[in-house]
Design an enzyme around this catalytic site. Structure first.
Site, PDB file in Angstrom:
ATOM      1  N   LYS A 114       0.823  -1.210   0.000  1.00 43.93           N
ATOM      2  CA  LYS A 114       0.000   0.000   0.000  1.00 43.93           C
ATOM      3  C   LYS A 114       0.855   1.258   0.000  1.00 43.93           C
ATOM      4  O   LYS A 114       0.442   2.282  -0.530  1.00 43.93           O
ATOM      5  CB  LYS A 114      -0.953   0.005   1.196  1.00 43.93           C
ATOM      6  CG  LYS A 114      -1.996  -1.077   1.069  1.00 43.93           C
ATOM      7  CD  LYS A 114      -3.357  -0.649   1.562  1.00 43.93           C
ATOM      8  CE  LYS A 114      -4.388  -1.627   1.006  1.00 43.93           C
ATOM      9  NZ  LYS A 114      -5.693  -1.498   1.642  1.00 43.93           N
ATOM     10  N   LYS A 196      -5.408 -10.353  -7.448  1.00 48.72           N
ATOM     11  CA  LYS A 196      -6.703 -10.595  -6.814  1.00 48.72           C
ATOM     12  C   LYS A 196      -7.756  -9.622  -7.333  1.00 48.72           C
ATOM     13  O   LYS A 196      -7.461  -8.465  -7.595  1.00 48.72           O
ATOM     14  CB  LYS A 196      -6.495 -10.430  -5.303  1.00 48.72           C
ATOM     15  CG  LYS A 196      -7.715 -10.666  -4.452  1.00 48.72           C
ATOM     16  CD  LYS A 196      -7.356 -10.584  -2.966  1.00 48.72           C
ATOM     17  CE  LYS A 196      -8.500  -9.987  -2.158  1.00 48.72           C
ATOM     18  NZ  LYS A 196      -8.278  -9.985  -0.714  1.00 48.72           N
ATOM     19  N   LYS A 199     -11.746  -4.865  -4.656  1.00 47.88           N
ATOM     20  CA  LYS A 199     -12.778  -3.846  -4.661  1.00 47.88           C
ATOM     21  C   LYS A 199     -12.188  -2.448  -4.689  1.00 47.88           C
ATOM     22  O   LYS A 199     -12.844  -1.501  -5.056  1.00 47.88           O
ATOM     23  CB  LYS A 199     -13.716  -4.010  -3.467  1.00 47.88           C
ATOM     24  CG  LYS A 199     -13.052  -3.928  -2.092  1.00 47.88           C
ATOM     25  CD  LYS A 199     -14.074  -4.291  -1.036  1.00 47.88           C
ATOM     26  CE  LYS A 199     -13.528  -4.355   0.379  1.00 47.88           C
ATOM     27  NZ  LYS A 199     -12.192  -4.870   0.581  1.00 47.88           N
TER      28      LYS A 199
END
Ligand code: TRP
Length: 334
Positions: A114, A196, A199
């Protein structure tokens, strides 16, 4: 004596729920209510480690609750709540910050990931995220924590904290186990089957959302990557053909068919045909969920009653643990 085992999990409302959230997580949660005492929450405190638009975060948090219920999580049988409504999370999160080491936190893969993606906002919350997650977990003394593979490291850290804390103060926290479902554990992006289905992915062209309209779902599957060989044959080979394997795992998740059954069903039929069938299976699986979600989203009063009752119930358990922790570390009783 037959106390039910406790399970707890959360999802950040940082993006709309996806097919991956459903097949990889929520679908399995719904089946457990009889066997376990389950807590599920919208991790809004976690969501703000990455900058969110306030109105979007608020909307998504409530919509996520509606979607949980539409996916089969019965609020009478599960405790469904919003993380920020139970302030014990933030409070225990602070305490646990003082029981996690800088080195440990620096090794977290998600933090490194991140930080790379949000170079202009590598904030303290992003770094101490696993301490808050440990607090989420340990407040409820769960036996199992259902998480995706990517969250296993965070649960490991929570376990280290338990060991450290209990080592000093005695048996305060129960040691939680990560619980990783075998099937449908990981749905990959339709356009990039090596990563992956996320969202939080901005572009979203390879991401199927629970609330996508049927025509959008069909379009996304039509464009899904299969593989670059010329075999044009539906065969389960995740290393060689990750795109096809991902579609097979999605199809299996929707229909319950095994990979062998899927291979014979599509023997001699090309990828184009296969992708259409997978798309249709997903549309049919998601149709009732979408319709029920829309109905619930329109019923604000009902959703409010659910998250209020959930927070009340969660608070009882959470504050019991927090009081014990405060006493152990030496805070004066209020
Ligand atoms: N970190 C999890 C994720 O990104 C969400 C989460 C927050 C969670 N707190 C949790 C999951 C506690 C399980 C238990 O998916």
């Amino acid at each position: 004596m037959d106390e039910k085992k406790v399970m707890l999990s959360g999802i950040k409302p940082s993006g709309d729920l996806t097919l991956g959230s459903y097949l990889g997580a929520i679908k399995n949660w719904a089946e457990r209510a009889e066997q376990f005492d389950c807590y599920y929450f919208m991790a809004d405190l976690h969501a703000i480690t990455v900058r969110q638009k306030p109105a979007d975060l608020r909307r998504r948090t409530v919509e996520q609750l509606a979607q949980y219920i539409a996916c089969g999580l019965d609020p009478e049988k599960n405790t469904l709540f919003i993380q920020s409504h139970v302030s014990a999370h933030a409070e225990l999160g602070w305490v646990l910050n003082c029981f996690a080491m800088f080195g440990e936190l620096s090794r977290m893969t998600q933090f490194k990931d991140k930080s790379r993606k949000n170079e202009d906002n590598i904030n303290g919350g992003l770094f101490t995220y696993p301490c808050l997650m440990a607090a989420d977990i340990l407040l409820y003394q769960p036996d199992y924590v259902p998480v995706g593979e990517d969250q296993k490291q965070h649960v490991e850290l929570a376990r280290n904290i338990v060991q450290r804390f209990n080592g000093i103060y005695g048996d305060v926290f129960k040691m939680p186990e990560p619980y990783i479902p075998k099937v449908g554990a990981r749905v990959m992006d339709l356009l990039d089957p090596m990563s992956k289905m996320s969202k939080s992915d901005e572009a979203g062209a390879g991401v199927v959302y629970l609330m996508d309209k049927p025509e959008d779902i069909m379009r996304k599957f039509k464009r899904a990557v299969t593989d670059s060989d010329t075999e044009n044959c539906v065969r389960y080979a995740p290393e060689e053909k990750p795109g096809v394997a991902n579609l097979m795992s999605i199809y299996s998740g929707c229909t319950g068919k095994s990979y062998a059954e899927i291979e014979s069903e599509f023997a001699g039929r090309g990828y184009g045909d296969f992708k259409k069938y997978v798309g249709e299976a997903v549309v049919e699986m998601l149709r009732p969920i979408r319709e029920e979600s829309l109905r619930l989203i329109a019923d604000k009063a009902y959703l409010e009653s659910v998250y209020r009752a959930g927070a009340e119930k969660a608070s009882r358990t959470a504050y019991r643990t927090l009081r014990k922790v405060y006493k152990k570390v030496g805070f004066v009783e209020r």
